[in-house]
Design a protein around this motif. Sequence first.
Motif, PDB file in Angstrom:
ATOM      1  N   ALA A  47     -15.090  22.177  12.218  1.00  0.00           N
ATOM      2  CA  ALA A  47     -15.072  20.938  12.524  1.00  0.00           C
ATOM      3  C   ALA A  47     -15.643  21.007  13.862  1.00  0.00           C
ATOM      4  O   ALA A  47     -16.134  19.673  14.401  1.00  0.00           O
ATOM      5  CB  ALA A  47     -13.348  20.347  12.581  1.00  0.00           C
ATOM      6  N   THR A  48     -15.091  21.421  14.973  1.00  0.00           N
ATOM      7  CA  THR A  48     -15.854  20.984  16.608  1.00  0.00           C
ATOM      8  C   THR A  48     -17.600  21.216  16.048  1.00  0.00           C
ATOM      9  O   THR A  48     -18.029  20.118  16.718  1.00  0.00           O
ATOM     10  CB  THR A  48     -15.332  22.242  17.260  1.00  0.00           C
ATOM     11  OG1 THR A  48     -13.948  22.305  17.453  1.00  0.00           O
ATOM     12  CG2 THR A  48     -15.874  21.983  19.151  1.00  0.00           C
ATOM     13  N   ALA A  49     -18.235  22.379  16.069  1.00  0.00           N
ATOM     14  CA  ALA A  49     -19.546  21.971  15.547  1.00  0.00           C
ATOM     15  C   ALA A  49     -19.955  20.584  14.367  1.00  0.00           C
ATOM     16  O   ALA A  49     -21.370  20.338  15.037  1.00  0.00           O
ATOM     17  CB  ALA A  49     -20.110  23.906  15.027  1.00  0.00           C
ATOM     18  N   LEU A  50     -19.016  20.329  13.793  1.00  0.00           N
ATOM     19  CA  LEU A  50     -19.433  20.017  12.588  1.00  0.00           C
ATOM     20  C   LEU A  50     -19.753  18.165  13.185  1.00  0.00           C
ATOM     21  O   LEU A  50     -20.251  17.174  13.086  1.00  0.00           O
ATOM     22  CB  LEU A  50     -18.835  19.928  11.791  1.00  0.00           C
ATOM     23  CG  LEU A  50     -18.644  20.788  10.001  1.00  0.00           C
ATOM     24  CD1 LEU A  50     -17.696  20.478  10.180  1.00  0.00           C
ATOM     25  CD2 LEU A  50     -20.553  20.785   9.626  1.00  0.00           C
ATOM     26  N   TYR A  51     -18.527  17.764  15.004  1.00  0.00           N
ATOM     27  CA  TYR A  51     -18.315  16.664  15.011  1.00  0.00           C
ATOM     28  C   TYR A  51     -19.580  16.658  16.505  1.00  0.00           C
ATOM     29  O   TYR A  51     -19.926  15.895  17.230  1.00  0.00           O
ATOM     30  CB  TYR A  51     -17.032  16.834  15.210  1.00  0.00           C
ATOM     31  CG  TYR A  51     -16.136  15.811  13.617  1.00  0.00           C
ATOM     32  CD1 TYR A  51     -16.732  14.451  14.183  1.00  0.00           C
ATOM     33  CD2 TYR A  51     -15.739  16.587  13.146  1.00  0.00           C
ATOM     34  CE1 TYR A  51     -15.906  13.579  12.646  1.00  0.00           C
ATOM     35  CE2 TYR A  51     -15.203  15.995  12.705  1.00  0.00           C
ATOM     36  CZ  TYR A  51     -15.240  14.261  11.715  1.00  0.00           C
ATOM     37  OH  TYR A  51     -15.037  13.991  10.870  1.00  0.00           O
ATOM     38  N   PHE A  54     -18.707  20.238  21.057  1.00  0.00           N
ATOM     39  CA  PHE A  54     -18.430  21.602  22.542  1.00  0.00           C
ATOM     40  C   PHE A  54     -19.302  20.864  23.909  1.00  0.00           C
ATOM     41  O   PHE A  54     -19.649  19.788  24.423  1.00  0.00           O
ATOM     42  CB  PHE A  54     -19.630  22.068  22.190  1.00  0.00           C
ATOM     43  CG  PHE A  54     -19.179  23.106  21.178  1.00  0.00           C
ATOM     44  CD1 PHE A  54     -18.060  23.813  20.927  1.00  0.00           C
ATOM     45  CD2 PHE A  54     -19.818  23.064  19.585  1.00  0.00           C
ATOM     46  CE1 PHE A  54     -17.965  24.665  19.520  1.00  0.00           C
ATOM     47  CE2 PHE A  54     -19.511  24.138  18.846  1.00  0.00           C
ATOM     48  CZ  PHE A  54     -18.422  24.821  18.851  1.00  0.00           C
ATOM     49  N   GLU A  55     -18.621  21.722  24.775  1.00  0.00           N
ATOM     50  CA  GLU A  55     -18.492  21.361  26.345  1.00  0.00           C
ATOM     51  C   GLU A  55     -20.144  22.205  26.506  1.00  0.00           C
ATOM     52  O   GLU A  55     -19.456  23.267  27.015  1.00  0.00           O
ATOM     53  CB  GLU A  55     -17.338  21.757  27.293  1.00  0.00           C
ATOM     54  CG  GLU A  55     -17.731  21.233  28.550  1.00  0.00           C
ATOM     55  CD  GLU A  55     -17.325  19.811  29.317  1.00  0.00           C
ATOM     56  OE1 GLU A  55     -18.302  19.393  30.098  1.00  0.00           O
ATOM     57  OE2 GLU A  55     -16.814  19.181  28.961  1.00  0.00           O
ATOM     58  N   ILE A  61     -16.008  25.670  24.276  1.00  0.00           N
ATOM     59  CA  ILE A  61     -14.797  24.739  24.732  1.00  0.00           C
ATOM     60  C   ILE A  61     -15.157  23.679  23.904  1.00  0.00           C
ATOM     61  O   ILE A  61     -15.819  22.968  23.993  1.00  0.00           O
ATOM     62  CB  ILE A  61     -14.749  24.755  26.335  1.00  0.00           C
ATOM     63  CG1 ILE A  61     -14.602  26.085  26.983  1.00  0.00           C
ATOM     64  CG2 ILE A  61     -13.736  23.717  27.209  1.00  0.00           C
ATOM     65  CD1 ILE A  61     -14.675  26.333  28.713  1.00  0.00           C
ATOM     66  N   SER A  62     -14.646  22.682  24.249  1.00  0.00           N
ATOM     67  CA  SER A  62     -14.749  21.780  23.222  1.00  0.00           C
ATOM     68  C   SER A  62     -14.279  20.580  23.636  1.00  0.00           C
ATOM     69  O   SER A  62     -13.106  20.413  24.585  1.00  0.00           O
ATOM     70  CB  SER A  62     -13.460  21.021  21.941  1.00  0.00           C
ATOM     71  OG  SER A  62     -13.074  20.058  21.145  1.00  0.00           O
ATOM     72  N   ARG A  63     -14.796  19.026  24.185  1.00  0.00           N
ATOM     73  CA  ARG A  63     -14.507  17.657  24.750  1.00  0.00           C
ATOM     74  C   ARG A  63     -13.090  17.468  24.095  1.00  0.00           C
ATOM     75  O   ARG A  63     -13.319  17.465  22.633  1.00  0.00           O
ATOM     76  CB  ARG A  63     -15.205  17.359  25.064  1.00  0.00           C
ATOM     77  CG  ARG A  63     -16.187  18.007  26.336  1.00  0.00           C
ATOM     78  CD  ARG A  63     -17.894  16.413  25.464  1.00  0.00           C
ATOM     79  NE  ARG A  63     -18.381  17.096  24.809  1.00  0.00           N
ATOM     80  CZ  ARG A  63     -19.449  16.100  24.205  1.00  0.00           C
ATOM     81  NH1 ARG A  63     -20.018  15.408  25.188  1.00  0.00           N
ATOM     82  NH2 ARG A  63     -20.449  16.258  23.065  1.00  0.00           N
ATOM     83  N   ALA A  64     -12.846  16.159  25.293  1.00  0.00           N
ATOM     84  CA  ALA A  64     -11.331  15.890  24.325  1.00  0.00           C
ATOM     85  C   ALA A  64     -12.049  14.202  23.656  1.00  0.00           C
ATOM     86  O   ALA A  64     -12.955  13.948  24.298  1.00  0.00           O
ATOM     87  CB  ALA A  64     -10.912  15.059  25.493  1.00  0.00           C
TER      88      ALA A  64
END
Length: 101
Positions: A47-51, A54-55, A61-64
């Motif tokens: 999901a982090t990649a699809l949206y 990423f920081e 690391i995922s950005r808020a």
Amino acid sequence: MQQNYGEIKAEGAELIAISVESIGLTKRTTDNNSLTYIVLSDGKRVATALYNVFEQPHNQISRAATFIIDSDGTIAWKSLDNQFGRVPTATTLVELKKLNE
């Protein structure tokens, strides 16, 4: 977010958080903070990649980020800053109220 969860629900919305931590760490965070909203684990960072949250340059690391997704699945509003930091819940509530007008 937990302290404003009632207000979010009152606007007819549901809060779902997504963590890049493992299922075990996500559950521990949820339990330790007595979170009553849904917290999902995205340990494989799908999901982090699809949206695209990423920081950079780490890509681990995922950005808020905050997304308001309407009932037909369209992103109605988002907040995604270039720097790590939490999106103020008050801002999210203002945007929810605008969408409900």
